[in-house]
Design an enzyme around this catalytic site. Structure first.
Site, PDB file in Angstrom:
ATOM      1  N   HIS A  29      32.644  20.642   1.370  1.00 40.61           N
ATOM      2  CA  HIS A  29      32.779  19.414   0.587  1.00 40.61           C
ATOM      3  C   HIS A  29      33.809  18.466   1.193  1.00 40.61           C
ATOM      4  O   HIS A  29      33.655  17.246   1.134  1.00 40.61           O
ATOM      5  CB  HIS A  29      33.179  19.775  -0.853  1.00 40.61           C
ATOM      6  CG  HIS A  29      33.236  18.606  -1.776  1.00 40.61           C
ATOM      7  ND1 HIS A  29      32.118  17.876  -2.132  1.00 40.61           N
ATOM      8  CD2 HIS A  29      34.281  18.020  -2.428  1.00 40.61           C
ATOM      9  CE1 HIS A  29      32.467  16.907  -2.962  1.00 40.61           C
ATOM     10  NE2 HIS A  29      33.772  16.971  -3.148  1.00 40.61           N
TER      11      HIS A  29
ATOM     12  N   SER B  49      32.503  12.263  -3.479  1.00 38.49           N
ATOM     13  CA  SER B  49      32.588  13.238  -4.565  1.00 38.49           C
ATOM     14  C   SER B  49      32.415  12.538  -5.913  1.00 38.49           C
ATOM     15  O   SER B  49      31.373  11.935  -6.163  1.00 38.49           O
ATOM     16  CB  SER B  49      33.920  13.988  -4.464  1.00 38.49           C
ATOM     17  OG  SER B  49      33.936  15.115  -5.304  1.00 38.49           O
TER      18      SER B  49
ATOM     19  N   ASP C  42      28.262  21.918   1.805  1.00 37.62           N
ATOM     20  CA  ASP C  42      28.942  21.612   0.542  1.00 37.62           C
ATOM     21  C   ASP C  42      28.531  22.612  -0.537  1.00 37.62           C
ATOM     22  O   ASP C  42      27.351  22.792  -0.806  1.00 37.62           O
ATOM     23  CB  ASP C  42      28.585  20.191   0.098  1.00 37.62           C
ATOM     24  CG  ASP C  42      29.517  19.632  -0.959  1.00 37.62           C
ATOM     25  OD1 ASP C  42      30.176  20.421  -1.659  1.00 37.62           O
ATOM     26  OD2 ASP C  42      29.587  18.396  -1.080  1.00 37.62           O
TER      27      ASP C  42
END
Length: 335
Positions: free
Chosen positions: A311, A125, A280
């Site tokens: 995600h 991320s 995601d």
């Protein structure tokens, strides 16, 4: 296995929004500095403790094989943040911080540790966005980088999404423009609920029906216990907003080539492994496909995580995806 948290004091440190009189980077180290170094920075919502899902004996970042350095982002509550910085830069007066600022600070720590080469930078991320920044800022230092559910530039779609949880927090009556005297319960709870909807793929919600291995009997319990409680317990509201702005303004091409992302990515000579999640909603795999078109052929490869976990698939949320991600990274590191 555990490692104590260390704090590197940079002294007066310039950041994108001004200056910090005594900037501090929190970090941990695992293993022997004589081994190849892996840098593993935190993500949004991440603390140094949360990095342990990939660090440890038998895991991909095994301290028996590598010297692992985990870094806390500025504004995560461990490194310099609105919540722990004294006046006059406390709370809402804390300056804006960029990814570039974070990487400069992390590089300073590595120099202190005597590390001249980084075998790999691995990130999930926001950590993945930092992984993109490292080989651009320090091309002679970084040999490899791994981007898990991240991107080189925060897309307009991603920026727009982030406006939702941000607005829910800053518009709350107890946020008080960042001048709150106690935890703004209403604002953080609203932030957590907006943020939660994007963390998983739609298929996950359909298949799991909010229960997450039977822990939650209904959606209301899932939101209150899994999301509200997490942010209420672990996060300061001003930290959340400042760190969100770092994410929102992420763009590796601003460091070089004046915003020309294609030219910036073409310049990267380190070997790269790009691992988006199929479902995601923050960093969709299409963004990674577009980036691959600019990365030098033969230097990088794309591996999509085939998952319903959205995600969170790249953050150690479930054993199946975690095993897949670590296996691919291990193969990449051993090539």
């Amino acid at each position: 296995m555990s490692s104590q948290t260390n704090f590197h004091h940079h002294g007066r440190f310039r950041v994108s929004g001004g200056v910090l009189p005594d900037a501090v980077t929190a970090y941990r180290t695992y293993g022997d500095p004589a081994n190849p170094c892996i840098v593993f920075p935190t993500c949004y919502g991440g603390k140094l403790d949360s990095q342990m899902y990939m660090v440890g004996e038998g895991k991909v970042m095994d301290p028996q094989r590598y010297f692992v350095v985990t870094f806390a982002l500025f504004s995560n509550g461990e490194s310099s943040s609105p919540s722990n910085t004294p006046a006059p830069y406390n709370g809402p007066y804390f300056p804006a911080v960029s990814y570039e600022d974070n990487i400069r600070a992390q590089y300073a720590v590595l120099q202190k540790l005597g590390i001249q080469k980084v075998y790999a930078v691995i990130g999930f991320s926001m950590g993945g966005q930092q992984a993109y920044h490292w080989p651009v800022m320090y091309p002679d230092v970084v040999e490899r980088y791994v981007v898990i559910c991240g991107s080189a530039r925060t897309s307009p779609h991603n920026q727009c999404f982030l406006e939702g949880p941000k607005a829910a927090l800053v518009a709350s009556k107890d946020f008080n423009n960042g001048h709150y005297l106690e935890t703004p319960q209403l604002g953080i709870r609203a932030f957590a609920r907006v943020y939660s909807a994007w963390a998983y793929g739609q298929t996950w919600f359909r298949e799991h029906k909010y229960k997450w291995d039977g822990l939650y009997p209904d959606l209301a319990s899932f939101l209150r216990e899994r999301w509200e409680d997490r942010f209420l317990q672990d996060w300061d509201a001003n930290d959340l907003i400042t760190l969100l702005h770092t994410w929102q303004n992420g763009d590796v091409s601003q460091i070089r080539h004046g915003g020309d992302l294609r030219a910036c990515l073409t310049d990267i000579q380190a070997k790269g492994l790009i691992m988006p999640s199929k479902t995601d909603l923050y960093f969709p795999p299409e963004d990674s496909v577009n980036e691959m078109a600019s990365l030098t052929p033969g230097f990088s490869r794309l591996v999509v995580i085939d998952t319903v976990w959205g995600h969170t698939a790249g953050g150690g949320s479930n054993s199946t995806d975690d095993a897949f991600v670590q296996a691919e990274i291990r193969k990449f590191l051993e090539e």
